[in-house]
Design a protein around this motif. Structure first.
Motif, mmCIF file in Angstrom:
data_model
loop_
_atom_site.group_PDB
_atom_site.id
_atom_site.type_symbol
_atom_site.label_atom_id
_atom_site.label_comp_id
_atom_site.label_asym_id
_atom_site.label_seq_id
_atom_site.Cartn_x
_atom_site.Cartn_y
_atom_site.Cartn_z
ATOM 1 N N VAL A 106 -51.423 49.436 -27.873
ATOM 2 C CA VAL A 106 -51.360 49.768 -26.455
ATOM 3 C C VAL A 106 -52.761 50.038 -25.916
ATOM 4 C CG1 VAL A 106 -50.411 51.354 -24.725
ATOM 5 C CG2 VAL A 106 -49.055 50.747 -26.736
ATOM 6 N N ARG A 107 -53.019 49.494 -24.748
ATOM 7 C CA ARG A 107 -54.295 49.676 -24.060
ATOM 8 C C ARG A 107 -53.997 50.225 -22.669
ATOM 9 N NH1 ARG A 107 -59.487 46.967 -24.077
ATOM 10 N NH2 ARG A 107 -60.360 46.780 -21.971
ATOM 11 N N LEU A 108 -54.790 51.172 -22.237
ATOM 12 C CA LEU A 108 -54.663 51.738 -20.905
ATOM 13 C C LEU A 108 -55.768 51.130 -20.032
ATOM 14 C CD1 LEU A 108 -54.033 55.512 -21.738
ATOM 15 C CD2 LEU A 108 -52.417 53.616 -21.722
ATOM 16 N N GLN A 109 -55.346 50.415 -19.004
ATOM 17 C CA GLN A 109 -56.323 49.751 -18.168
ATOM 18 C C GLN A 109 -56.054 50.068 -16.702
ATOM 19 O OE1 GLN A 109 -55.657 45.743 -19.466
ATOM 20 N NE2 GLN A 109 -54.129 45.326 -17.886
ATOM 21 N N LEU B 188 -54.212 54.397 -14.089
ATOM 22 C CA LEU B 188 -54.131 53.554 -15.282
ATOM 23 C C LEU B 188 -52.714 53.061 -15.494
ATOM 24 C CD1 LEU B 188 -56.232 55.810 -17.697
ATOM 25 C CD2 LEU B 188 -56.980 53.632 -16.695
ATOM 26 N N GLN B 189 -52.590 51.962 -16.208
ATOM 27 C CA GLN B 189 -51.295 51.463 -16.640
ATOM 28 C C GLN B 189 -51.374 51.120 -18.120
ATOM 29 O OE1 GLN B 189 -50.385 47.965 -14.395
ATOM 30 N NE2 GLN B 189 -52.081 46.758 -15.224
ATOM 31 N N ALA B 190 -50.281 51.328 -18.834
ATOM 32 C CA ALA B 190 -50.219 51.025 -20.266
ATOM 33 C C ALA B 190 -49.658 49.626 -20.452
ATOM 34 C CB ALA B 190 -49.327 52.045 -20.975
ATOM 35 N N CYS B 191 -50.313 48.854 -21.293
ATOM 36 C CA CYS B 191 -49.840 47.497 -21.568
ATOM 37 C C CYS B 191 -50.061 47.188 -23.038
ATOM 38 C CB CYS B 191 -50.569 46.476 -20.700
ATOM 39 S SG CYS B 191 -52.349 46.441 -20.944
ATOM 40 N N LEU B 192 -49.266 46.264 -23.553
ATOM 41 C CA LEU B 192 -49.427 45.823 -24.934
ATOM 42 C C LEU B 192 -50.581 44.829 -25.007
ATOM 43 C CD1 LEU B 192 -45.761 45.287 -26.197
ATOM 44 C CD2 LEU B 192 -47.373 47.058 -26.918
ATOM 45 N N GLN B 193 -51.570 45.178 -25.814
ATOM 46 C CA GLN B 193 -52.713 44.300 -25.999
ATOM 47 C C GLN B 193 -53.296 44.561 -27.381
ATOM 48 O OE1 GLN B 193 -56.872 43.841 -23.732
ATOM 49 N NE2 GLN B 193 -55.110 43.427 -22.417
ATOM 50 N N PRO B 194 -52.583 44.152 -28.430
ATOM 51 C CA PRO B 194 -53.043 44.430 -29.799
ATOM 52 C C PRO B 194 -54.363 43.750 -30.097
ATOM 53 C CG PRO B 194 -51.225 42.869 -29.809
ATOM 54 C CD PRO B 194 -51.342 43.365 -28.404
ATOM 55 N N SER B 195 -55.199 44.448 -30.863
ATOM 56 C CA SER B 195 -56.470 43.893 -31.319
ATOM 57 C C SER B 195 -56.820 44.550 -32.639
ATOM 58 C CB SER B 195 -57.576 44.135 -30.286
ATOM 59 O OG SER B 195 -57.773 45.525 -30.066
ATOM 60 N N LEU C 245 -45.402 51.991 -26.437
ATOM 61 C CA LEU C 245 -45.731 51.583 -25.076
ATOM 62 C C LEU C 245 -44.999 52.444 -24.055
ATOM 63 C CD1 LEU C 245 -46.954 49.582 -23.007
ATOM 64 C CD2 LEU C 245 -44.923 48.156 -23.360
ATOM 65 N N HIS C 246 -43.707 52.661 -24.268
ATOM 66 C CA HIS C 246 -42.938 53.464 -23.320
ATOM 67 C C HIS C 246 -43.298 54.948 -23.411
ATOM 68 C CE1 HIS C 246 -40.637 49.756 -22.960
ATOM 69 N NE2 HIS C 246 -40.137 50.259 -21.855
ATOM 70 N N LEU C 247 -43.677 55.400 -24.595
ATOM 71 C CA LEU C 247 -44.166 56.768 -24.729
ATOM 72 C C LEU C 247 -45.391 56.985 -23.850
ATOM 73 C CD1 LEU C 247 -44.200 59.534 -26.358
ATOM 74 C CD2 LEU C 247 -45.770 58.386 -27.910
ATOM 75 N N LEU C 248 -46.346 56.063 -23.917
ATOM 76 C CA LEU C 248 -47.582 56.217 -23.161
ATOM 77 C C LEU C 248 -47.369 55.955 -21.673
ATOM 78 C CD1 LEU C 248 -50.083 54.704 -25.728
ATOM 79 C CD2 LEU C 248 -49.723 57.105 -25.154
ATOM 80 N N ARG C 249 -46.419 55.112 -21.334
ATOM 81 C CA ARG C 249 -46.073 54.956 -19.924
ATOM 82 C C ARG C 249 -45.492 56.248 -19.370
ATOM 83 N NH1 ARG C 249 -43.443 48.802 -19.756
ATOM 84 N NH2 ARG C 249 -45.460 47.701 -19.667
ATOM 85 N N GLY C 250 -44.704 56.935 -20.187
ATOM 86 C CA GLY C 250 -44.190 58.233 -19.767
ATOM 87 C C GLY C 250 -45.291 59.250 -19.582
#
Length: 227
Positions: A221-224, A208-215, A193-198
């Protein structure tokens, strides 16, 4: 290919080509022979050791060198120097390059490097390991974005995340840390998550923002769209 402050990993397609080069039996025998030697090997030595014609050995040795599986060095075997000493011989030795191919694409070495860095810094500073790990992952994400100014979708695709659009969001079809995330979910998914936020920070967000949303079947991580 993940990039950090110490090295750039070989592109997956390059590693696949190197592995494919070893599928030829004679070439594999030559590679194994050179790798077992304590010093560089000449074409004549390799040909004699494996009972090959010299041109055959030379062809396959050069192919292995082209794939960066062997390094080429030049040395005078006579021990003489100066005029009349002759030309240095072309010799081969095992390359220091490491070749890894995984399908789907995985980057466990990267996760191990980040975890090791976090542990070492934590021991020196006393800061919690998880906090350091998340900061290191964020820093690496910014480095991935770097000065190349590529789009977030292309960057994710190039690093094995298999991004797909889901409306205005981006879901990730592959987790490069899959086995680790399965067994150590909180630690590894937080790192990711922090990797993708970086990455998003380095690319100025792209809305976009990165958030934890497992499926099922996706990275956690999902970018929404940013709210």
């Amino acid at each position: 290919m993940f990039v950090d402050d110490s090295k750039e990993a070989a592109a997956p397609s390059t590693d696949v080509s190197a592995v494919a080069a070893l599928d030829e039996p004679t070439r594999r025998r030559l590679y194994d022979h050179v790798a077992r030697q304590t010093g560089p090997v000449s074409r004549d030595e390799a040909a004699e050791a494996l009972g090959l014609a010299r041109p055959t050995a030379a062809f396959h040795l050069d192919r292995l060198a082209e794939e960066s599986l062997l390094d080429v060095v030049y040395e005078r075997r006579s021990g003489r120097t100066g005029p009349g000493a002759g030309r240095p011989a072309k010799l081969y030795k095992r390359s220091s390059r490491e070749v890894t191919v995984s399908l789907p694409e995985r980057h466990y070495e990267l996760a191990g490097r980040l975890l090791a860095q976090a542990l070492e810094e934590s021991e020196v500073t006393g800061e919690p390991v998880r906090t350091v790990l998340q900061r290191k992952a964020h820093e690496l994400g910014r480095q991935l974005a770097g000065p190349r100014q590529t789009g977030v979708f292309a960057l994710l695709e190039g690093n094995g995340f298999e991004p797909r659009y889901d409306g205005d969001a981006i879901v990730l079809g592959n987790c490069p840390f899959h086995a680790l995330a399965r067994d150590h979910t909180q630690t590894v998914c937080g790192m990711n998550l922090h990797l993708l936020r970086g990455v998003l920070e380095g690319l100025d967000g792209e809305g976009l923002q990165a958030c934890l949303q497992p499926s099922p079947g996706h990275c956690c991580v999902r970018l929404q769209p940013a709210s």
